[in-house]
Design a protein around this motif. Structure first.
Motif, PDB file in Angstrom:
ATOM      1  N   UNK A 158       0.839  -1.204   0.000  1.00 33.55           N
ATOM      2  CA  UNK A 158       0.000   0.000   0.000  1.00 33.55           C
ATOM      3  C   UNK A 158       0.872   1.252   0.000  1.00 33.55           C
ATOM      4  N   UNK A 159       1.923   1.246   0.829  1.00 31.57           N
ATOM      5  CA  UNK A 159       2.817   2.409   0.896  1.00 31.57           C
ATOM      6  C   UNK A 159       3.466   2.690  -0.461  1.00 31.57           C
ATOM      7  N   UNK A 160       3.917   1.648  -1.139  1.00 33.62           N
ATOM      8  CA  UNK A 160       4.556   1.830  -2.447  1.00 33.62           C
ATOM      9  C   UNK A 160       3.568   2.375  -3.470  1.00 33.62           C
ATOM     10  N   UNK A 161       2.325   1.864  -3.434  1.00 32.11           N
ATOM     11  CA  UNK A 161       1.332   2.357  -4.394  1.00 32.11           C
ATOM     12  C   UNK A 161       0.950   3.805  -4.086  1.00 32.11           C
ATOM     13  N   UNK A 162       0.846   4.144  -2.804  1.00 32.09           N
ATOM     14  CA  UNK A 162       0.538   5.530  -2.444  1.00 32.09           C
ATOM     15  C   UNK A 162       1.668   6.460  -2.870  1.00 32.09           C
ATOM     16  N   UNK A 163       2.887   5.986  -2.769  1.00 25.58           N
ATOM     17  CA  UNK A 163       4.021   6.795  -3.231  1.00 25.58           C
ATOM     18  C   UNK A 163       3.922   7.054  -4.736  1.00 25.58           C
ATOM     19  N   UNK A 164       3.512   6.036  -5.493  1.00 23.69           N
ATOM     20  CA  UNK A 164       3.316   6.201  -6.942  1.00 23.69           C
ATOM     21  C   UNK A 164       2.197   7.203  -7.228  1.00 23.69           C
ATOM     22  N   UNK A 165       1.108   7.113  -6.481  1.00 25.56           N
ATOM     23  CA  UNK A 165      -0.008   8.051  -6.676  1.00 25.56           C
ATOM     24  C   UNK A 165       0.429   9.465  -6.348  1.00 25.56           C
ATOM     25  N   UNK A 166       1.199   9.621  -5.251  1.00 24.53           N
ATOM     26  CA  UNK A 166       1.660  10.960  -4.865  1.00 24.53           C
ATOM     27  C   UNK A 166       2.545  11.562  -5.951  1.00 24.53           C
ATOM     28  N   UNK A 167       3.443  10.778  -6.522  1.00 25.86           N
ATOM     29  CA  UNK A 167       4.298  11.290  -7.599  1.00 25.86           C
ATOM     30  C   UNK A 167       3.457  11.660  -8.819  1.00 25.86           C
ATOM     31  N   UNK A 168       2.472  10.835  -9.103  1.00 26.20           N
ATOM     32  CA  UNK A 168       1.620  11.121 -10.264  1.00 26.20           C
ATOM     33  C   UNK A 168       0.806  12.395 -10.071  1.00 26.20           C
ATOM     34  N   UNK A 169       0.411  12.684  -8.847  1.00 30.12           N
ATOM     35  CA  UNK A 169      -0.404  13.860  -8.558  1.00 30.12           C
ATOM     36  C   UNK A 169       0.432  15.085  -8.214  1.00 30.12           C
ATOM     37  N   UNK A 170       1.769  14.939  -8.165  1.00 33.20           N
ATOM     38  CA  UNK A 170       2.627  16.059  -7.825  1.00 33.20           C
ATOM     39  C   UNK A 170       2.535  16.447  -6.362  1.00 33.20           C
ATOM     40  N   UNK A 171       2.312  15.488  -5.495  1.00 35.47           N
ATOM     41  CA  UNK A 171       2.173  15.737  -4.058  1.00 35.47           C
ATOM     42  C   UNK A 171       3.420  15.205  -3.351  1.00 35.47           C
TER      43      UNK A 171
END
Length: 613
Positions: free
Chosen positions: A185-198
């Protein structure tokens, strides 16, 4: 302004490779598609947010793809894939069984099964929350589920497999979805954050992942919530404040208090936590989880059970080295007891504070009190730390003082009491051996076992509050002897008496204790029988009577001594190992004895045809 789409929908998996945390299961589905070995019905089981419905949709799109990739994925370019991506595919029908659970709804579904696909190879029916179907609906679905048309595939999804009837289970291939790990979950959230510029701190994402409890959909929803509150800069501090999560620093501080025995300081930390609005029940369960994490972090082979990133695991392992497993076991047990008693406790704050105090006492018991196995744990902890401090369990014992010749030696050393006890005759207990002969010399009573010796002085302390009081610390003061005890010990009463007087005193004791039913019935059935001199014997029939007589014997002897003015009377209690005593005969046994010794009575009974009712 673009329409906002929540992350749970925007980043929903569209291919098998994008499904998080279910690699083995998705590999099986891809192999089945590649080899053409498709079942007519599948059952996807698992907790919420783990990808059941997403995998069902990906599976339906892939088996209808006109040109799948060599990796077994849909091409997303053919007419069937485009229709699916746009939501216009007629080959995929989804039914929510939670709101369509009647027989009529299943009948409509069965009617749609008869329609062949317009494009593609299969029509796929996805029935979500299938456990919500009624019993009648399940039964109406059985025949179609077992023998559907060749172009129909059913995919059933449920979070509660145990509620589905066995006849449905037997007709499906069952796939169990795993809870998604904190790391995934942490790795996927990190990917989402990078994709959203967060920007997001790894520790903050780890908190979100733990809060999601294995559900990716929940994790993405929490991520959106924290990102909105922190304005695109997700930090550890903003995350724990937004989610009302207790900071691990509190648990680390509490651990230091536990290891050092600082009870009051642990209570102050608990007050800080209460002042921040945290529920006490949540707090005590948090300590239990923290202790469990310390336990699994002690061994490299079990640290994988700790759901955290590598940095958090390393920090927990460093903390765990300080704790002995026995301490952690007992601490977890105390937390579990507090959790079980929390709902019924009238003063919940006191319950939590008492639990904290007990945990603090495990390794550092207060003087004169070993706590919950504290002495032994202190010894273990001292051994593990290889310190020179002598463990509390090894306490020097004072050498035994010389006892009078008439006192029987015991396994534990005894200390000569400074106060002379009142003369009381010891009760000797025997079961088969004859009573010992009477001996006239003075009798003394062994004092009760002394308390454990102090670990530092070797003297036996007297408990008083939380401190200790040693007899030697009283200086030259001598305890005052009771004048009555001294005078009575100096002159024993040896007046003459008769058996009638003894039996009358025995009966007097019976009359004075009408509520002690077992005792008085035993005494009525067996009056003292003379053995020798002033020694008497009482026969009882079973262990219960034996225990009752032994318990009451000091009081009985006191009554007999006062009634006869003779302190030399002694009574032994024995269990009758032979035939029952005449005092305990029932009516039939009494009659048999009378008939045996009186033939005329037998003739009378026969003539009158009498029986005992």
């Amino acid at each position: 302004m673009d329409h906002y789409i929540v992350s749970a929908r925007k980043y929903r998996p569209s291919t098998f490779d994008s499904v998080v945390g279910q690699k083995a299961l998705t590999a099986t589905l891809k192999n089945a598609i590649a080899s053409g070995r498709l079942a007519h019905s599948y059952l996807f089981c698992g907790s919420r947010g783990v990808g059941k419905t997403s995998c069902a949709r990906i599976f339906a799109k892939t088996i209808n793809c006109l040109s799948p990739t060599p990796q077994g994925e849909a091409c997303n370019e053919c007419e069937s894939c485009r229709a699916f991506n746009e939501g216009n595919s007629l080959n995929i029908i989804e039914l929510d069984a939670a709101s369509n659970n009647s027989v009529d709804d299943i009948r409509q579904l069965v009617e749609q099964v008869q329609i062949p696909p317009g494009q593609g190879k299969y029509r796929v029916f996805i029935v979500d929350e299938v456990h919500m179907l009624s019993s009648a609906a399940f039964n109406a679905f059985l025949k179609t589920l077992e023998e559907p048309p060749s172009y129909v595939i059913f995919i059933l999804a449920t979070t509660e497999k145990h509620k589905i009837i066995p006849t449905i289970l037997s007709r499906c291939q069952i796939y169990d979805f795993n809870r998604i790990t904190v790391r995934d979950i942490s790795e996927h959230l990190s990917y989402v954050a990078r994709s959203e510029g967060i920007s997001a701190e790894p520790s903050a994402l780890n908190i979100i992942a733990r809060k999601a409890d294995g559900a990716m959909r929940d994790a993405l929803s929490i991520f959106d919530q924290v990102a909105a509150s922190s304005r695109g800069n997700i930090t550890y501090k903003s995350t724990i404040e937004n989610l009302n999560v207790l900071d691990f620093n509190y648990y680390n501080r509490l651990l230091d208090c536990f290891l050092e025995g600082k009870v009051l300081e642990s209570w102050l930390i608990y007050k800080e936590i209460r002042d921040k609005g945290f529920d006490s029940h949540f707090f005590i369960n948090g300590i239990a989880d923290y202790m469990r994490d310390l336990m699994v972090a002690r061994d490299p082979s079990t640290i994988v059970l700790l759901e955290a990133d590598d940095e958090a695991r390393k920090a927990m392992a460093e903390k765990a080295v300080k704790c002995h497993p026995e301490f952690l076991y007992r601490a977890m047990n105390l937390c579990n007891e507090a959790d079980l008693n929390y709902r019924t406790a009238s003063n919940k704050q006191f319950l939590v504070e008492l639990t904290l105090a007990k945990i603090c006492q495990l390794l550092s018991p207060s003087p004169g009190n070993s706590g919950e196995g504290g002495g032994q744990l202190q010894k273990i902890a001292a051994t593990d730390a290889k310190t020179d401090t002598p463990p509390a369990a090894k306490s020097p014992v004072s050498p035994p003082s010389k006892a009078p010749a008439t006192v029987q030696p015991s396994a534990q050393p005894s200390v000569q009491p400074s106060v002379q006890q009142a003369p009381a005759t010891a009760v000797s207990v025997a079961t088969d051996a004859p009573a010992p002969p009477y001996s006239a010399p003075k009798k003394t009573v062994s004092p009760p076992p002394p308390p454990p010796a102090s670990a530092t002085t070797g003297k036996r302390p007297i408990k008083h509050g939380i401190g200790t009081f040693s007899i030697s610390s009283a200086g030259n003061r001598q305890p005052q002897q009771s004048p009555s005890l001294t005078n009575e010990a100096a002159s024993k009463r040896e007046a003459s008496y008769t058996a009638t007087q003894l039996n009358a005193a025995w009966q007097e004791y019976i009359n004075a204790h009408p509520s002690s039913h077992i005792l008085i019935n035993t005494m009525r059935a067996s009056f003292p029988a003379h053995v020798a001199d002033h020694t008497y014997r009482v026969m009882v029939e079973n262990e219960k009577q034996h225990e009752e007589m032994l318990s009451a014997m000091p009081s009985i002897l006191s009554t007999l001594h006062d009634a006869t003015s003779n302190d030399l009377i002694n009574i032994t209690v024995e269990i009758n190992k032979g035939e029952a005593s005449p005092h305990t005969w029932n009516e039939r046994q009494v009659l048999s004895h009378m008939v045996e010794n009186n033939p005329e009575l037998r003739d009378f009974i026969d003539d009158m045809q009498l029986t005992i009712g």
